[in-house]
Design a protein around this motif. Sequence first.
Motif, PDB file in Angstrom:
ATOM      1  N   ALA A  45     -94.869 -20.411  20.749  1.00  0.00           N
ATOM      2  CA  ALA A  45     -94.010 -20.728  21.895  1.00  0.00           C
ATOM      3  C   ALA A  45     -94.823 -20.902  23.179  1.00  0.00           C
ATOM      4  CB  ALA A  45     -92.962 -19.626  22.079  1.00  0.00           C
ATOM      5  N   LEU A  46     -95.892 -20.105  23.315  1.00  0.00           N
ATOM      6  CA  LEU A  46     -96.726 -20.195  24.517  1.00  0.00           C
ATOM      7  C   LEU A  46     -97.296 -21.595  24.730  1.00  0.00           C
ATOM      8  CD1 LEU A  46     -98.833 -16.892  24.461  1.00  0.00           C
ATOM      9  CD2 LEU A  46     -97.107 -17.534  26.141  1.00  0.00           C
ATOM     10  N   ASN A  47     -97.478 -22.319  23.643  1.00  0.00           N
ATOM     11  CA  ASN A  47     -98.055 -23.666  23.737  1.00  0.00           C
ATOM     12  C   ASN A  47     -97.095 -24.688  24.321  1.00  0.00           C
ATOM     13  OD1 ASN A  47    -100.601 -23.126  22.716  1.00  0.00           O
ATOM     14  ND2 ASN A  47     -99.995 -23.464  20.597  1.00  0.00           N
ATOM     15  N   HIS A  48     -95.792 -24.364  24.320  1.00  0.00           N
ATOM     16  CA  HIS A  48     -94.801 -25.402  24.613  1.00  0.00           C
ATOM     17  C   HIS A  48     -93.800 -25.044  25.715  1.00  0.00           C
ATOM     18  CE1 HIS A  48     -96.099 -27.689  21.048  1.00  0.00           C
ATOM     19  NE2 HIS A  48     -96.205 -26.517  20.461  1.00  0.00           N
ATOM     20  N   ILE A  49     -93.705 -23.777  26.091  1.00  0.00           N
ATOM     21  CA  ILE A  49     -92.793 -23.381  27.166  1.00  0.00           C
ATOM     22  C   ILE A  49     -93.545 -22.505  28.154  1.00  0.00           C
ATOM     23  CG2 ILE A  49     -90.714 -23.552  25.738  1.00  0.00           C
ATOM     24  CD1 ILE A  49     -90.730 -20.558  25.398  1.00  0.00           C
TER      25      ILE A  49
ATOM     26  N   PHE B  20     -78.834 -18.377  29.156  1.00  0.00           N
ATOM     27  CA  PHE B  20     -79.240 -18.961  30.442  1.00  0.00           C
ATOM     28  C   PHE B  20     -80.696 -19.437  30.385  1.00  0.00           C
ATOM     29  CE2 PHE B  20     -75.581 -16.914  32.621  1.00  0.00           C
ATOM     30  CZ  PHE B  20     -75.183 -17.994  33.394  1.00  0.00           C
ATOM     31  N   VAL B  21     -81.537 -18.689  29.683  1.00  0.00           N
ATOM     32  CA  VAL B  21     -82.945 -19.075  29.580  1.00  0.00           C
ATOM     33  C   VAL B  21     -83.104 -20.295  28.676  1.00  0.00           C
ATOM     34  CG1 VAL B  21     -85.245 -18.351  28.816  1.00  0.00           C
ATOM     35  CG2 VAL B  21     -83.755 -16.729  30.002  1.00  0.00           C
ATOM     36  N   ILE B  22     -82.437 -20.263  27.513  1.00  0.00           N
ATOM     37  CA  ILE B  22     -82.573 -21.352  26.544  1.00  0.00           C
ATOM     38  C   ILE B  22     -81.797 -22.596  26.971  1.00  0.00           C
ATOM     39  CG2 ILE B  22     -82.093 -22.013  24.149  1.00  0.00           C
ATOM     40  CD1 ILE B  22     -82.606 -19.177  23.310  1.00  0.00           C
TER      41      ILE B  22
ATOM     42  N   PRO C 275     -77.026 -30.156  24.583  1.00  0.00           N
ATOM     43  CA  PRO C 275     -77.691 -31.288  23.923  1.00  0.00           C
ATOM     44  C   PRO C 275     -78.766 -31.948  24.775  1.00  0.00           C
ATOM     45  CG  PRO C 275     -75.325 -31.366  23.557  1.00  0.00           C
ATOM     46  CD  PRO C 275     -75.565 -30.268  24.552  1.00  0.00           C
ATOM     47  N   SER C 276     -78.578 -31.961  26.093  1.00  0.00           N
ATOM     48  CA  SER C 276     -79.537 -32.643  26.958  1.00  0.00           C
ATOM     49  C   SER C 276     -80.732 -31.772  27.332  1.00  0.00           C
ATOM     50  CB  SER C 276     -78.830 -33.104  28.250  1.00  0.00           C
ATOM     51  OG  SER C 276     -78.298 -31.980  28.948  1.00  0.00           O
ATOM     52  N   HIS C 277     -80.627 -30.459  27.096  1.00  0.00           N
ATOM     53  CA  HIS C 277     -81.682 -29.563  27.561  1.00  0.00           C
ATOM     54  C   HIS C 277     -82.359 -28.777  26.446  1.00  0.00           C
ATOM     55  CE1 HIS C 277     -83.503 -25.948  29.411  1.00  0.00           C
ATOM     56  NE2 HIS C 277     -83.710 -26.731  30.445  1.00  0.00           N
ATOM     57  N   LEU C 278     -81.720 -28.664  25.287  1.00  0.00           N
ATOM     58  CA  LEU C 278     -82.201 -27.760  24.241  1.00  0.00           C
ATOM     59  C   LEU C 278     -83.652 -28.068  23.851  1.00  0.00           C
ATOM     60  CD1 LEU C 278     -81.606 -25.488  22.240  1.00  0.00           C
ATOM     61  CD2 LEU C 278     -80.824 -27.214  20.621  1.00  0.00           C
TER      62      LEU C 278
ATOM     63  N   HIS D 252     -87.892 -22.825  22.594  1.00  0.00           N
ATOM     64  CA  HIS D 252     -87.222 -21.618  23.078  1.00  0.00           C
ATOM     65  C   HIS D 252     -86.719 -20.791  21.892  1.00  0.00           C
ATOM     66  CE1 HIS D 252     -86.795 -23.604  27.165  1.00  0.00           C
ATOM     67  NE2 HIS D 252     -87.218 -22.390  27.472  1.00  0.00           N
ATOM     68  N   LEU D 253     -86.196 -21.476  20.884  1.00  0.00           N
ATOM     69  CA  LEU D 253     -85.722 -20.778  19.688  1.00  0.00           C
ATOM     70  C   LEU D 253     -86.885 -20.134  18.938  1.00  0.00           C
ATOM     71  CD1 LEU D 253     -83.124 -23.402  18.387  1.00  0.00           C
ATOM     72  CD2 LEU D 253     -82.723 -21.395  19.806  1.00  0.00           C
ATOM     73  N   VAL D 254     -88.042 -20.804  18.938  1.00  0.00           N
ATOM     74  CA  VAL D 254     -89.248 -20.224  18.333  1.00  0.00           C
ATOM     75  C   VAL D 254     -89.615 -18.935  19.060  1.00  0.00           C
ATOM     76  CG1 VAL D 254     -91.731 -20.562  17.988  1.00  0.00           C
ATOM     77  CG2 VAL D 254     -90.140 -22.421  17.471  1.00  0.00           C
ATOM     78  N   GLY D 255     -89.525 -18.968  20.406  1.00  0.00           N
ATOM     79  CA  GLY D 255     -89.805 -17.771  21.192  1.00  0.00           C
ATOM     80  C   GLY D 255     -88.849 -16.646  20.870  1.00  0.00           C
ATOM     81  N   PHE D 256     -87.594 -16.996  20.603  1.00  0.00           N
ATOM     82  CA  PHE D 256     -86.611 -15.953  20.279  1.00  0.00           C
ATOM     83  C   PHE D 256     -86.857 -15.367  18.887  1.00  0.00           C
ATOM     84  CE2 PHE D 256     -82.370 -14.389  18.999  1.00  0.00           C
ATOM     85  CZ  PHE D 256     -82.190 -13.462  20.018  1.00  0.00           C
ATOM     86  N   VAL D 257     -87.362 -16.193  17.967  1.00  0.00           N
ATOM     87  CA  VAL D 257     -87.706 -15.675  16.631  1.00  0.00           C
ATOM     88  C   VAL D 257     -88.779 -14.591  16.757  1.00  0.00           C
ATOM     89  CG1 VAL D 257     -88.726 -16.258  14.393  1.00  0.00           C
ATOM     90  CG2 VAL D 257     -87.008 -17.753  15.402  1.00  0.00           C
ATOM     91  N   SER D 258     -89.681 -14.739  17.738  1.00  0.00           N
ATOM     92  CA  SER D 258     -90.703 -13.706  17.950  1.00  0.00           C
ATOM     93  C   SER D 258     -90.056 -12.375  18.305  1.00  0.00           C
ATOM     94  CB  SER D 258     -91.683 -14.132  19.045  1.00  0.00           C
ATOM     95  OG  SER D 258     -91.098 -14.071  20.336  1.00  0.00           O
ATOM     96  N   ALA D 259     -88.916 -12.416  19.012  1.00  0.00           N
ATOM     97  CA  ALA D 259     -88.187 -11.184  19.344  1.00  0.00           C
ATOM     98  C   ALA D 259     -87.596 -10.548  18.098  1.00  0.00           C
ATOM     99  CB  ALA D 259     -87.091 -11.484  20.360  1.00  0.00           C
TER     100      ALA D 259
END
Length: 287
Positions: free
Chosen positions: A88-92, A137-139, A143-146, A150-157
């Motif tokens: 996730a660090l590479n992309h957000i 709110f973070v993610i 459809p226009s913003h997803l 961000h979902l990859v980052g949440f999988v880390s949680a």
Amino acid sequence: MDDRELIKKGIFATIAYAFVMSLTAIAAKQAQTVIAVSTLVFWQSLFCVLVLLPQMRGRWQKRPWSVWRIHFLRSFGGFIGFLFYYWALNHIPLVEASLLRTCAPLCVPFIVLALHGIRIPKARWLPLLIGFAGVAFVIQPTPSHLNPWHLVGFVSAIGLALSMVTTRMLSHQVSGQETLLVYFAVSCLLSIPLMLWQGDGVVVPLDVWPLVGVVVTTLYIGMFLYNKAYTYAPASIVSPVSYIGVAFSGFWGLVIWHHVPDIYAVLGVVLIFMSILISTRIARNRG
């Protein structure tokens, strides 16, 4: 030493842990512009194995399969937690990846439900809903913003939550050094087929070694401080204080990459922090 002094030490250890881990994230984010995430995970795991192995000399004991099963679950959770966090660090932005990773306490009740069949108490649902509203709110899953990262980052949680629950289960049966050594050994082994599948090797360019050195050194120090924090102070205090790591990440993201969180990300931070405060207060009152 009285409880008040121990709590102060726990708070200072937590702040130090959050700061050190923010340095880990900086070095990891920069190293990954040159080497693969799996290569970085391999080297950080191998380094920690080499440091911890002498500490376990003469201390190994025969463990039943039930303990090794928990060891593997804890190790797999920790591996997924770091792997997906680094991806996730590479992309957000750094602050958003760090915030999503620190949502692990929100996932803990669901991990407990899956592992033990213990239902989530009704009192817990309000802070959980507030926390997941903050994640939304973070993610911003429109459809226009997803952004799938961000979902990859949440999988880390989710991975971190699994490691938190299983670490607690192991704490009554094995030493902290054994838990960490098995985790880093399994993480090292799991990263090898991933490197082969991606076509990446273990070789690290000479000019990247300083960054890898920072990652492995700060990671080990961070783990040490993390264990100390939970030794000195209860989780109800350590968990909210650890959110200062988001502030450190926001500062580094602004200074180094000029990332300025938008109003939605700020609202997400506030809501998630509120949910953790409410959850810890409920836990303290029940304890």
